[in-house]
Design a protein around this motif. Structure first.
Motif, PDB file in Angstrom:
ATOM      1  N   PHE A  39       0.832  -1.206   0.000  1.00  0.00           N
ATOM      2  CA  PHE A  39       0.000   0.000   0.000  1.00  0.00           C
ATOM      3  C   PHE A  39       0.863   1.252   0.000  1.00  0.00           C
ATOM      4  O   PHE A  39       0.536   2.245  -0.654  1.00  0.00           O
ATOM      5  CB  PHE A  39      -0.947  -0.007   1.201  1.00  0.00           C
ATOM      6  N   TYR A  42       2.018   1.788  -3.500  1.00  0.00           N
ATOM      7  CA  TYR A  42       0.896   2.298  -4.300  1.00  0.00           C
ATOM      8  C   TYR A  42       0.730   3.802  -4.095  1.00  0.00           C
ATOM      9  O   TYR A  42       0.581   4.559  -5.058  1.00  0.00           O
ATOM     10  CB  TYR A  42      -0.371   1.540  -3.910  1.00  0.00           C
ATOM     11  N   GLN A  47      -0.255   6.501  -7.711  1.00  0.00           N
ATOM     12  CA  GLN A  47      -1.293   5.820  -8.487  1.00  0.00           C
ATOM     13  C   GLN A  47      -2.708   6.357  -8.240  1.00  0.00           C
ATOM     14  O   GLN A  47      -3.491   6.415  -9.179  1.00  0.00           O
ATOM     15  CB  GLN A  47      -1.253   4.312  -8.217  1.00  0.00           C
TER      16      GLN A  47
END
Length: 107
Positions: A39, A42, A47
C-alpha cells in the motif's frame, strides 16, 4: 456467546495477559510487512492521482481533477506512502536484523 456490540457497553472484567498471549507471530509480521510495503508503494508511486480514462468518462477535465487533488494533498499522501514502505521494511527485518534474539509465538 455474547455480542461484540454488547461488550462495548458491558465490557468483560480486566485480566492480566501472559507472555505467550502478547508475543509476535511470524504470519502477523509477514502480513503487516506485505500490506505496508504494498500500500505504501501504491501511494508513493502516485497511483491514486493518475488522470485516466475513467475520470474523462465522468466528464472531469484535467484542471478540475487537479483542483480536487491539490499538490499539498498529493505530496502528503506520497510522503505517507514512503513512510509506510520504510515501516514495512523495518517491520520485515525486525526479527532477524534488528532483534535476532526475538522469540515468536509457537503454533
Amino acid at each position: 456467546m455474547s455480542s461484540n456490540i454488547l461488550a462495548v457497553f458491558n465490557p468483560p472484567p480486566q485480566r492480566t495477559l501472559n507472555h505467550e498471549e502478547t508475543m509476535d507471530c511470524v504470519p502477523c509480521q509477514v502480513m503487516s510487512t506485505m500490506f505496508a510495503v504494498g500500500f505504501g508503494g501504491y501511494l508513493a508511486a502516485g497511483q491514486p492521482f493518475k488522470f485516466s480514462e475513467r475520470e474523462r468518462l465522468k466528464g472531469l477535465t484535467l484542471e478540475e481533477f487537479q483542483k480536487r487533488n491539490p499538490k499539498w494533498w498529493v505530496n502528503g499522501l506520497r510522503g505517507f506512502g514512503g513512510a509506510l514502505v520504510i515501516f514495512g521494511l523495518v517491520r520485515g527485518t525486525e526479527g532477524w536484523l534488528w532483534n535476532p534474539r526475538k522469540e515468536y509465538k509457537k503454533f
